[in-house]
Write a protein that holds these residues in place. Structure first.
Motif, PDB file in Angstrom:
ATOM      1  N   ASP A 104      42.132  76.471  19.733  1.00 35.06           N
ATOM      2  CA  ASP A 104      42.958  77.117  20.821  1.00 35.06           C
ATOM      3  C   ASP A 104      44.564  77.059  20.113  1.00 35.06           C
ATOM      4  O   ASP A 104      45.227  77.929  21.087  1.00 35.06           O
TER       5      ASP A 104
ATOM      6  N   SER B  21      43.500  81.321  21.864  1.00 38.30           N
ATOM      7  CA  SER B  21      43.026  81.655  23.011  1.00 38.30           C
ATOM      8  C   SER B  21      42.950  81.330  24.361  1.00 38.30           C
ATOM      9  O   SER B  21      43.540  80.065  24.908  1.00 38.30           O
ATOM     10  N   GLU B  22      43.232  81.584  25.962  1.00 38.16           N
ATOM     11  CA  GLU B  22      43.390  82.210  27.340  1.00 38.16           C
ATOM     12  C   GLU B  22      42.261  82.374  27.912  1.00 38.16           C
ATOM     13  O   GLU B  22      42.552  82.560  28.988  1.00 38.16           O
ATOM     14  N   ASP B  23      41.269  81.983  27.241  1.00 36.12           N
ATOM     15  CA  ASP B  23      40.147  82.858  27.969  1.00 36.12           C
ATOM     16  C   ASP B  23      39.160  81.200  28.924  1.00 36.12           C
ATOM     17  O   ASP B  23      38.479  80.996  29.706  1.00 36.12           O
ATOM     18  N   LYS B  24      39.807  79.995  28.623  1.00 38.95           N
ATOM     19  CA  LYS B  24      38.881  79.132  29.071  1.00 38.95           C
ATOM     20  C   LYS B  24      40.496  78.799  30.354  1.00 38.95           C
ATOM     21  O   LYS B  24      41.430  79.233  30.470  1.00 38.95           O
ATOM     22  N   GLY B  25      40.280  77.466  31.129  1.00 43.44           N
ATOM     23  CA  GLY B  25      41.233  77.255  32.465  1.00 43.44           C
ATOM     24  C   GLY B  25      42.713  76.508  31.379  1.00 43.44           C
ATOM     25  O   GLY B  25      42.527  76.077  30.286  1.00 43.44           O
TER      26      GLY B  25
ATOM     27  N   LYS C 183      41.855  88.926  27.680  1.00 44.24           N
ATOM     28  CA  LYS C 183      41.762  88.493  28.733  1.00 44.24           C
ATOM     29  C   LYS C 183      41.785  86.729  29.099  1.00 44.24           C
ATOM     30  O   LYS C 183      42.570  86.201  28.467  1.00 44.24           O
ATOM     31  N   SER C 184      41.810  86.844  30.481  1.00 49.52           N
ATOM     32  CA  SER C 184      42.183  85.816  31.055  1.00 49.52           C
ATOM     33  C   SER C 184      40.723  84.778  32.159  1.00 49.52           C
ATOM     34  O   SER C 184      39.949  85.893  32.037  1.00 49.52           O
ATOM     35  N   TRP C 185      40.920  83.678  31.865  1.00 48.04           N
ATOM     36  CA  TRP C 185      39.822  83.110  32.945  1.00 48.04           C
ATOM     37  C   TRP C 185      39.885  83.415  33.959  1.00 48.04           C
ATOM     38  O   TRP C 185      39.007  82.971  34.916  1.00 48.04           O
ATOM     39  N   GLN C 186      41.093  83.794  34.406  1.00 44.78           N
ATOM     40  CA  GLN C 186      41.090  83.904  35.704  1.00 44.78           C
ATOM     41  C   GLN C 186      40.707  84.883  36.567  1.00 44.78           C
ATOM     42  O   GLN C 186      40.377  84.752  37.531  1.00 44.78           O
TER      43      GLN C 186
ATOM     44  N   SER D  65      38.324  88.960  35.942  1.00 44.58           N
ATOM     45  CA  SER D  65      37.173  89.554  35.305  1.00 44.58           C
ATOM     46  C   SER D  65      37.533  90.656  34.945  1.00 44.58           C
ATOM     47  O   SER D  65      36.968  91.359  33.582  1.00 44.58           O
TER      48      SER D  65
ATOM     49  N   TYR E   1      49.481  81.988  31.382  1.00 37.37           N
ATOM     50  CA  TYR E   1      49.284  81.503  32.367  1.00 37.37           C
ATOM     51  C   TYR E   1      50.464  80.607  33.175  1.00 37.37           C
ATOM     52  O   TYR E   1      50.872  79.733  32.278  1.00 37.37           O
TER      53      TYR E   1
END
Length: 279
Positions: A59, A64-68, A170-173, A175, A184
């Motif tokens: 990360d 990558s920020e597609d996770k929490g 894309k963000s985890w928060q 859709s 974030y």
């Protein structure tokens, strides 16, 4: 490094090492052998991008920020990130009430200045900061509602389509991807993107101004209290001074980073991934 004919190989864009990998150079004047990948640079970049799309790169490297959110602000197994937005809002409100109900009346009494005139700038600053804080925390950061695909060519009978804007991410928060994704924010528990980036910067600048003005007012009051002898207000002034220093210590580096990003027209996500890094 020159070849046997005395011409520099750098002029022709290539270099043939005088020794092979793993062999000891005969003299100290030879160029050290560089161990590099045999793949071309464009192929390496393509492989890295494909790995980043698959989501198994580190990360910190790929951004990558597609996770929490990470495990920051976790102490003794307790995650304090959910309470960070409440801490920011409550501390700002309490600091504003202390300034308007304690510091400003004392300053008005000591200096014989109008309390309304002294309070008006702080009311405006605190109102703007709290308004921007609420907007950034609850507003839509700029989701791509409907992906508009544009046909830009065809290869082998298959259309090549462009799905989302270049700076969308894309963000985890959410859709849907966020247009002009910046980062974030744990203190707001929301993504900062196209529709709330300006308000975020105004909020950060306003908090910085609150910290600076708070320190100035508290130091001024401390001097006046020492001269006038109203020592019963020292505790309140000292507590507010500590809050102002802590606010400045936390918000100052954040403002410095985003001021540099804005001056370069760069998103925090791009800065994190070193997309525009130049050595």
């Amino acid at each position: 490094v020159a070849d046997h004919s005395g011409r520099s190989n750098a002029m022709y864009g290539s270099y043939k090492p005088a020794v092979q990998v793993g062999m000891q150079p005969p003299t100290a004047c030879h160029m050290p052998t560089l161990l590099t990948s045999t793949k071309p640079a464009n192929q390496q970049n393509a492989d890295k991008e494909s790995r980043a799309d698959e989501g198994w790169l580190d990360d910190d490297e790929s951004g990558s920020e597609d996770k929490g959110p990470s495990e920051d602000y976790t102490f003794f197994g307790i995650d304090f990130k959910p309470v960070l937005p409440a801490c920011l809002a409550v501390s700002t409100v309490i600091g504003g009430l202390c300034m308007l109900l304690v510091q400003i009346p004392m300053l008005s009494r000591f200096t014989k200045q109008s309390q309304v005139l002294l309070s008006a700038p702080f009311v405006v600053i605190y109102g703007i900061v709290l308004g921007c804080m609420a907007y950034c925390a609850y507003a839509d950061p700029g989701q791509v509602k409907q992906t508009q695909k544009m046909k830009i060519g065809a290869v082998g009978g298959m259309d090549i389509e462009e799905g989302i804007p270049r700076r969308a991410h894309k963000s985890w928060q959410y859709s849907h991807p966020i247009r002009r994704y910046d980062h974030y924010c744990k203190w707001l528990k929301n993504v900062v993107g196209l529709l709330n980036h300006r308000e975020f910067v105004i909020m950060v600048a306003g908090l910085l101004l609150i910290g600076v003005l708070g320190i100035m007012v508290d130091i001024w009051l401390a001097i006046l209290i020492a001269e006038k002898g109203f020592f019963e207000f020292e505790i309140v002034v000292a507590l507010h001074l500590g809050y102002s220093v802590a606010l400045l210590a936390i918000d100052g580096p954040i403002f410095k980073i985003h001021f540099g990003l804005i001056s370069r027209n760069e998103m925090a996500q791009e800065w994190k991934k070193n997309e525009h890094y130049v050595a």
